[in-house]
Motif scaffolding. Structure first.
Motif, short mmCIF file in Angstrom:
data_model
loop_
_atom_site.label_atom_id
_atom_site.label_comp_id
_atom_site.label_asym_id
_atom_site.label_seq_id
_atom_site.Cartn_x
_atom_site.Cartn_y
_atom_site.Cartn_z
N GLU A 139 -2.16 61.26 17.35
CA GLU A 139 -2.91 61.64 16.17
C GLU A 139 -2.02 62.41 15.20
OE1 GLU A 139 -7.40 62.01 18.10
OE2 GLU A 139 -6.42 63.77 17.23
N ARG A 140 -2.43 62.36 13.96
CA ARG A 140 -1.73 63.14 12.95
C ARG A 140 -1.97 64.63 13.21
NH1 ARG A 140 -2.04 60.83 6.92
NH2 ARG A 140 -1.61 59.01 8.23
N GLU A 141 -0.89 65.40 13.14
CA GLU A 141 -1.00 66.81 13.46
C GLU A 141 -0.37 67.66 12.36
OE1 GLU A 141 1.16 67.74 17.03
OE2 GLU A 141 3.11 67.24 16.15
N LEU A 142 -0.86 68.89 12.29
CA LEU A 142 -0.38 69.81 11.28
C LEU A 142 1.03 70.32 11.63
CD1 LEU A 142 -1.09 71.62 8.75
CD2 LEU A 142 -1.68 73.38 10.45
N VAL A 143 1.88 70.34 10.62
CA VAL A 143 3.17 71.01 10.74
C VAL A 143 3.03 72.42 10.16
CG1 VAL A 143 5.56 71.03 9.94
CG2 VAL A 143 4.48 68.88 10.63
N GLY A 144 2.56 72.51 8.93
CA GLY A 144 2.38 73.80 8.29
C GLY A 144 1.76 73.67 6.92
N VAL A 145 1.49 74.82 6.35
CA VAL A 145 0.76 74.88 5.08
C VAL A 145 1.42 75.93 4.19
CG1 VAL A 145 -1.46 75.44 4.02
CG2 VAL A 145 -1.39 74.26 6.23
N VAL A 146 1.41 75.68 2.88
CA VAL A 146 1.77 76.72 1.92
C VAL A 146 0.67 76.77 0.87
CG1 VAL A 146 3.22 75.13 0.55
CG2 VAL A 146 3.54 77.62 0.35
N SER A 147 0.13 77.96 0.67
CA SER A 147 -0.95 78.10 -0.30
C SER A 147 -0.37 78.18 -1.71
CB SER A 147 -1.76 79.36 -0.01
OG SER A 147 -1.01 80.52 -0.37
N TRP A 148 -1.27 78.21 -2.69
CA TRP A 148 -0.81 78.27 -4.07
C TRP A 148 -0.06 79.56 -4.34
CZ3 TRP A 148 -2.40 82.33 -7.07
CH2 TRP A 148 -3.50 83.04 -6.59
N SER A 149 -0.35 80.61 -3.56
CA SER A 149 0.29 81.90 -3.77
C SER A 149 1.58 82.05 -2.99
CB SER A 149 -0.67 83.03 -3.37
OG SER A 149 -0.95 82.94 -1.98
N GLY A 150 1.89 81.06 -2.14
CA GLY A 150 3.11 81.13 -1.36
C GLY A 150 2.91 81.54 0.09
N TYR A 151 1.67 81.84 0.46
CA TYR A 151 1.38 82.16 1.86
C TYR A 151 1.65 80.92 2.71
CZ TYR A 151 -1.44 82.71 6.07
OH TYR A 151 -1.87 82.75 7.37
N THR A 152 2.31 81.14 3.85
CA THR A 152 2.62 80.02 4.73
C THR A 152 2.00 80.20 6.11
OG1 THR A 152 4.71 81.08 5.32
CG2 THR A 152 4.78 79.37 3.61
N TYR A 153 1.69 79.07 6.70
CA TYR A 153 1.13 79.03 8.05
C TYR A 153 1.78 77.86 8.76
CZ TYR A 153 -2.20 78.04 11.78
OH TYR A 153 -2.76 77.80 13.00
N TYR A 154 2.16 78.08 10.02
CA TYR A 154 2.83 77.04 10.80
C TYR A 154 2.15 76.85 12.14
CZ TYR A 154 6.57 77.93 7.46
OH TYR A 154 7.30 78.10 6.31
N THR A 155 2.20 75.62 12.61
CA THR A 155 1.83 75.37 13.99
C THR A 155 2.76 76.19 14.88
OG1 THR A 155 0.98 73.16 13.54
CG2 THR A 155 1.79 73.59 15.76
N ASP A 156 2.20 76.85 15.87
CA ASP A 156 2.96 77.80 16.69
C ASP A 156 4.25 77.20 17.26
OD1 ASP A 156 0.13 79.60 18.15
OD2 ASP A 156 1.22 79.85 16.28
N SER A 157 4.18 75.98 17.72
CA SER A 157 5.34 75.37 18.39
C SER A 157 6.49 75.10 17.44
CB SER A 157 4.92 74.07 19.07
OG SER A 157 4.45 73.15 18.12
N LEU A 158 6.23 75.16 16.12
CA LEU A 158 7.27 74.84 15.15
C LEU A 158 7.80 76.08 14.42
CD1 LEU A 158 5.70 71.63 13.61
CD2 LEU A 158 7.39 71.80 15.43
N LYS A 159 7.18 77.21 14.66
CA LYS A 159 7.64 78.43 14.01
C LYS A 159 9.09 78.71 14.36
CE LYS A 159 3.20 80.85 13.83
NZ LYS A 159 2.41 81.99 14.36
N GLY A 160 9.83 79.12 13.33
CA GLY A 160 11.23 79.46 13.54
C GLY A 160 12.18 78.31 13.30
N ARG A 161 11.68 77.08 13.36
CA ARG A 161 12.53 75.92 13.10
C ARG A 161 12.20 75.25 11.77
NH1 ARG A 161 12.69 71.40 16.00
NH2 ARG A 161 10.56 71.54 16.85
N PHE A 162 10.94 75.29 11.39
CA PHE A 162 10.49 74.61 10.18
C PHE A 162 10.08 75.66 9.13
CE2 PHE A 162 9.04 70.22 11.95
CZ PHE A 162 10.21 70.12 12.66
N THR A 163 10.42 75.38 7.89
CA THR A 163 10.06 76.28 6.79
C THR A 163 9.53 75.47 5.62
OG1 THR A 163 11.82 77.82 7.43
CG2 THR A 163 10.87 78.07 5.23
#
Length: 122
Positions: free
Chosen positions: A43-67
């Motif tokens: 299935e399609r899965e989330l990598v991460g998100v950036v809000s209009w203000s620049g707030y970022t959220y990442y899937t836990d397993s990808l934190k530190g490698r993906f920006t």
């Protein structure tokens, strides 16, 4: 809004890639942008998100490698991927949703790019 993802390709394990998502038709400044990926048979899965203000959220397993970052002046969002692993092989999609709320589910996004293939060889 139309989204065009690019930057995918073949890379060896441990390498890096930067994906871009260029928008046309609307300015992205008021959209929350997400990066998703879909591996064959999964299935399609989330990598991460950036809000209009620049707030970022990442899937836990990808934190530190993906920006994820965004350049509203260029109407473009980026996904920097470092220390790539074979399990990162997938089609990567960018998506946009109206508003400022962080969306983590596929169904929360209104607009999708066509996807760009990332293949990581071992």
């Amino acid at each position: 809004v139309q989204l065009q993802a690019s930057g995918g390709g073949l890379v060896q394990a441990g390498g890096s890639l930067r994906l871009s998502c260029a928008a046309s038709g609307r300015t992205l400044s008021s959209y929350t942008m997400g990066w998703f990926r879909q591996a064959p048979g999964k299935e399609r899965e989330l990598v991460g998100v950036v809000s209009w203000s620049g707030y970022t959220y990442y899937t836990d397993s990808l934190k530190g490698r993906f920006t994820i970052s965004r350049d509203n002046a260029k109407n473009t969002v980026y996904l920097q991927m470092n220390s790539l692993k074979p399990e990162d092989t997938a089609v990567y999609y960018c998506a946009a949703r109206s508003g400022s709320a962080t969306g983590t589910r596929v169904r929360e996004y209104d607009y999708w790019g066509q996807g760009t293939q990332v293949t990581v060889s071992s």
